[in-house]
Design a protein around this motif. Structure first.
Motif, PDB file in Angstrom:
ATOM      1  N   ARG A   1       1.768  -6.767   4.303  1.00  0.00           N
ATOM      2  CA  ARG A   1       1.182  -7.694   5.278  1.00  0.00           C
ATOM      3  C   ARG A   1      -0.301  -7.862   4.978  1.00  0.00           C
ATOM      4  NH1 ARG A   1       1.939  -9.229  10.977  1.00  0.00           N
ATOM      5  NH2 ARG A   1      -0.130  -9.463  11.852  1.00  0.00           N
ATOM      6  N   ALA A   2      -0.750  -9.120   4.991  1.00  0.00           N
ATOM      7  CA  ALA A   2      -2.171  -9.431   4.828  1.00  0.00           C
ATOM      8  C   ALA A   2      -2.630 -10.224   6.045  1.00  0.00           C
ATOM      9  CB  ALA A   2      -2.409 -10.242   3.559  1.00  0.00           C
ATOM     10  N   GLU A   3      -3.787  -9.838   6.564  1.00  0.00           N
ATOM     11  CA  GLU A   3      -4.399 -10.580   7.668  1.00  0.00           C
ATOM     12  C   GLU A   3      -5.694 -11.178   7.151  1.00  0.00           C
ATOM     13  OE1 GLU A   3      -4.797  -7.666  10.741  1.00  0.00           O
ATOM     14  OE2 GLU A   3      -2.675  -7.780  11.271  1.00  0.00           O
ATOM     15  N   LEU A   4      -5.928 -12.453   7.482  1.00  0.00           N
ATOM     16  CA  LEU A   4      -7.115 -13.169   7.038  1.00  0.00           C
ATOM     17  C   LEU A   4      -7.934 -13.573   8.252  1.00  0.00           C
ATOM     18  CD1 LEU A   4      -4.558 -13.997   5.074  1.00  0.00           C
ATOM     19  CD2 LEU A   4      -6.355 -15.266   3.930  1.00  0.00           C
ATOM     20  N   ALA A   5      -9.187 -13.177   8.274  1.00  0.00           N
ATOM     21  CA  ALA A   5     -10.090 -13.512   9.381  1.00  0.00           C
ATOM     22  C   ALA A   5     -11.313 -14.223   8.811  1.00  0.00           C
ATOM     23  CB  ALA A   5     -10.512 -12.256  10.130  1.00  0.00           C
ATOM     24  N   PRO A   6     -11.582 -15.447   9.261  1.00  0.00           N
ATOM     25  CA  PRO A   6     -12.749 -16.170   8.746  1.00  0.00           C
ATOM     26  C   PRO A   6     -14.042 -15.397   9.007  1.00  0.00           C
ATOM     27  CG  PRO A   6     -11.352 -17.620  10.059  1.00  0.00           C
ATOM     28  CD  PRO A   6     -10.844 -16.221  10.250  1.00  0.00           C
ATOM     29  N   THR A   7     -14.931 -15.429   8.030  1.00  0.00           N
ATOM     30  CA  THR A   7     -16.272 -14.862   8.146  1.00  0.00           C
ATOM     31  C   THR A   7     -17.235 -15.913   7.622  1.00  0.00           C
ATOM     32  OG1 THR A   7     -16.219 -13.900   5.932  1.00  0.00           O
ATOM     33  CG2 THR A   7     -15.449 -12.493   7.729  1.00  0.00           C
ATOM     34  N   PRO A   8     -18.531 -15.790   7.894  1.00  0.00           N
ATOM     35  CA  PRO A   8     -19.469 -16.764   7.330  1.00  0.00           C
ATOM     36  C   PRO A   8     -19.356 -16.799   5.801  1.00  0.00           C
ATOM     37  CG  PRO A   8     -20.540 -15.437   9.012  1.00  0.00           C
ATOM     38  CD  PRO A   8     -19.186 -14.824   8.764  1.00  0.00           C
ATOM     39  N   GLY A   9     -18.993 -17.954   5.275  1.00  0.00           N
ATOM     40  CA  GLY A   9     -18.890 -18.131   3.835  1.00  0.00           C
ATOM     41  C   GLY A   9     -17.614 -17.619   3.211  1.00  0.00           C
ATOM     42  N   GLY A  10     -16.653 -17.212   4.004  1.00  0.00           N
ATOM     43  CA  GLY A  10     -15.424 -16.697   3.406  1.00  0.00           C
ATOM     44  C   GLY A  10     -14.438 -16.168   4.414  1.00  0.00           C
ATOM     45  N   ALA A  11     -13.790 -15.060   4.036  1.00  0.00           N
ATOM     46  CA  ALA A  11     -12.779 -14.454   4.910  1.00  0.00           C
ATOM     47  C   ALA A  11     -12.659 -12.976   4.601  1.00  0.00           C
ATOM     48  CB  ALA A  11     -11.426 -15.134   4.706  1.00  0.00           C
ATOM     49  N   ARG A  12     -12.393 -12.194   5.635  1.00  0.00           N
ATOM     50  CA  ARG A  12     -12.056 -10.783   5.464  1.00  0.00           C
ATOM     51  C   ARG A  12     -10.537 -10.722   5.342  1.00  0.00           C
ATOM     52  NH1 ARG A  12     -14.033  -6.059   5.636  1.00  0.00           N
ATOM     53  NH2 ARG A  12     -16.038  -6.697   6.484  1.00  0.00           N
ATOM     54  N   VAL A  13     -10.070 -10.072   4.273  1.00  0.00           N
ATOM     55  CA  VAL A  13      -8.644  -9.923   4.038  1.00  0.00           C
ATOM     56  C   VAL A  13      -8.308  -8.437   4.159  1.00  0.00           C
ATOM     57  CG1 VAL A  13      -6.736 -10.309   2.442  1.00  0.00           C
ATOM     58  CG2 VAL A  13      -8.683 -11.888   2.455  1.00  0.00           C
ATOM     59  N   SER A  14      -7.371  -8.135   5.050  1.00  0.00           N
ATOM     60  CA  SER A  14      -6.903  -6.760   5.256  1.00  0.00           C
ATOM     61  C   SER A  14      -5.438  -6.692   4.861  1.00  0.00           C
ATOM     62  CB  SER A  14      -7.056  -6.351   6.720  1.00  0.00           C
ATOM     63  OG  SER A  14      -8.401  -6.449   7.116  1.00  0.00           O
ATOM     64  N   VAL A  15      -5.106  -5.716   4.030  1.00  0.00           N
ATOM     65  CA  VAL A  15      -3.740  -5.564   3.543  1.00  0.00           C
ATOM     66  C   VAL A  15      -3.184  -4.224   4.010  1.00  0.00           C
ATOM     67  CG1 VAL A  15      -2.357  -5.205   1.461  1.00  0.00           C
ATOM     68  CG2 VAL A  15      -4.052  -7.015   1.513  1.00  0.00           C
ATOM     69  N   THR A  16      -1.934  -4.260   4.460  1.00  0.00           N
ATOM     70  CA  THR A  16      -1.200  -3.046   4.813  1.00  0.00           C
ATOM     71  C   THR A  16       0.152  -3.107   4.114  1.00  0.00           C
ATOM     72  OG1 THR A  16      -2.235  -2.995   7.003  1.00  0.00           O
ATOM     73  CG2 THR A  16      -0.248  -1.645   6.688  1.00  0.00           C
ATOM     74  N   GLU A  17       0.455  -2.077   3.341  1.00  0.00           N
ATOM     75  CA  GLU A  17       1.745  -2.001   2.676  1.00  0.00           C
ATOM     76  C   GLU A  17       2.444  -0.734   3.121  1.00  0.00           C
ATOM     77  OE1 GLU A  17       2.383  -3.277  -1.448  1.00  0.00           O
ATOM     78  OE2 GLU A  17       3.059  -1.237  -1.819  1.00  0.00           O
ATOM     79  N   ARG A  18       3.684  -0.882   3.581  1.00  0.00           N
ATOM     80  CA  ARG A  18       4.510   0.259   3.975  1.00  0.00           C
ATOM     81  C   ARG A  18       5.702   0.322   3.037  1.00  0.00           C
ATOM     82  NH1 ARG A  18       3.223  -1.900   9.116  1.00  0.00           N
ATOM     83  NH2 ARG A  18       1.859  -0.471  10.247  1.00  0.00           N
ATOM     84  N   ALA A  19       5.882   1.462   2.406  1.00  0.00           N
ATOM     85  CA  ALA A  19       7.002   1.640   1.486  1.00  0.00           C
ATOM     86  C   ALA A  19       7.818   2.856   1.901  1.00  0.00           C
ATOM     87  CB  ALA A  19       6.492   1.816   0.054  1.00  0.00           C
ATOM     88  N   THR A  20       9.126   2.684   1.885  1.00  0.00           N
ATOM     89  CA  THR A  20      10.050   3.756   2.241  1.00  0.00           C
ATOM     90  C   THR A  20      10.815   4.188   0.997  1.00  0.00           C
ATOM     91  OG1 THR A  20      10.278   2.889   4.478  1.00  0.00           O
ATOM     92  CG2 THR A  20      12.010   4.386   3.715  1.00  0.00           C
ATOM     93  N   VAL A  21      10.804   5.498   0.758  1.00  0.00           N
ATOM     94  CA  VAL A  21      11.512   6.102  -0.376  1.00  0.00           C
ATOM     95  C   VAL A  21      12.588   7.010   0.207  1.00  0.00           C
ATOM     96  CG1 VAL A  21      11.290   7.532  -2.442  1.00  0.00           C
ATOM     97  CG2 VAL A  21       9.378   6.062  -1.747  1.00  0.00           C
ATOM     98  N   PRO A  22      13.855   6.581   0.171  1.00  0.00           N
ATOM     99  CA  PRO A  22      14.913   7.397   0.776  1.00  0.00           C
ATOM    100  C   PRO A  22      15.172   8.720   0.052  1.00  0.00           C
ATOM    101  CG  PRO A  22      15.715   5.176   0.255  1.00  0.00           C
ATOM    102  CD  PRO A  22      14.347   5.295  -0.311  1.00  0.00           C
ATOM    103  N   SER A  23      15.020   8.763  -1.242  1.00  0.00           N
ATOM    104  CA  SER A  23      15.344   9.948  -2.036  1.00  0.00           C
ATOM    105  C   SER A  23      14.304  11.053  -1.856  1.00  0.00           C
ATOM    106  CB  SER A  23      15.408   9.566  -3.518  1.00  0.00           C
ATOM    107  OG  SER A  23      15.307  10.709  -4.339  1.00  0.00           O
ATOM    108  N   PRO A  24      14.722  12.261  -1.504  1.00  0.00           N
ATOM    109  CA  PRO A  24      13.757  13.366  -1.379  1.00  0.00           C
ATOM    110  C   PRO A  24      12.985  13.635  -2.673  1.00  0.00           C
ATOM    111  CG  PRO A  24      15.823  13.974  -0.343  1.00  0.00           C
ATOM    112  CD  PRO A  24      16.067  12.677  -1.078  1.00  0.00           C
ATOM    113  N   LEU A  25      13.644  13.582  -3.819  1.00  0.00           N
ATOM    114  CA  LEU A  25      12.939  13.771  -5.084  1.00  0.00           C
ATOM    115  C   LEU A  25      11.972  12.617  -5.332  1.00  0.00           C
ATOM    116  CD1 LEU A  25      12.426  15.405  -7.611  1.00  0.00           C
ATOM    117  CD2 LEU A  25      14.378  14.266  -8.686  1.00  0.00           C
TER     118      LEU A  25
END
Length: 159
Positions: A107-131
């Protein structure tokens, strides 16, 4: 013969310990990063949305477009299938699944700022295997991965 039995017993004990450690680790990990890009949210989204051009600015070997999803192939041969959930001027959300045995959301969120934008990224990953959980903690830093993506996005969007 005695040495062989001892080695097999130790190998079995080590495998059991690794399994217990892997099972005790959370299956889902999260990486976050943010950056200010000197481009409008619309210009940034145009870069993100141009899936076919991503091998030019990211560590992706090939992108294959489908009807409602796309496939990225990494230089190591891993295949990651993405599905677009949401794309507006304020946010992008994707689901993904990898042949390396993990899946999740980006997920990326974009918020306008003077002269551009602040981009915040959140990545969630699930690994089912214990190893796989143990290996992912040794080989992969989700915060660094998110930050690396944003630095590449910034260079491309500001070019």
């Amino acid at each position: 013969m005695r040495t062989l039995i001892l080695m097999l017993a130790l190998s079995g004990a080590l495998a059991g310990v690794l399994l217990v450690i892997g099972m005790s680790l959370p299956a889902t990990r999260e990486g976050r990063a943010d950056i200010v890009i000197q481009a409008s949210p619309e210009e940034i989204l145009a870069v993100v949305r141009d899936f076919q051009a991503q091998p030019e600015w990211r560590n992706v070997k090939v992108v294959r477009l489908g009807d409602d999803q796309w496939l990225e192939v990494t230089p190591q041969g891993e295949r990651i299938t993405f599905t677009l959930v949401t794309m507006t001027n304020a946010e992008v959300e994707l689901r993904f699944s990898s042949t390396a045995g993990y899946s999740g959301t980006w997920r990326a969120e974009l918020a306008p700022t003077p002269g551009g934008a602040r981009v915040s990224v959140t990545e969630r990953a699930t690994v089912p295997s214990p190893l796989g959980r143990i290996v992912s903690r040794v080989m992969f830093d989700p915060d660094a991965f998110a930050a690396e993506y944003l630095v590449s996005l910034k260079k491309r969007a500001e070019a």
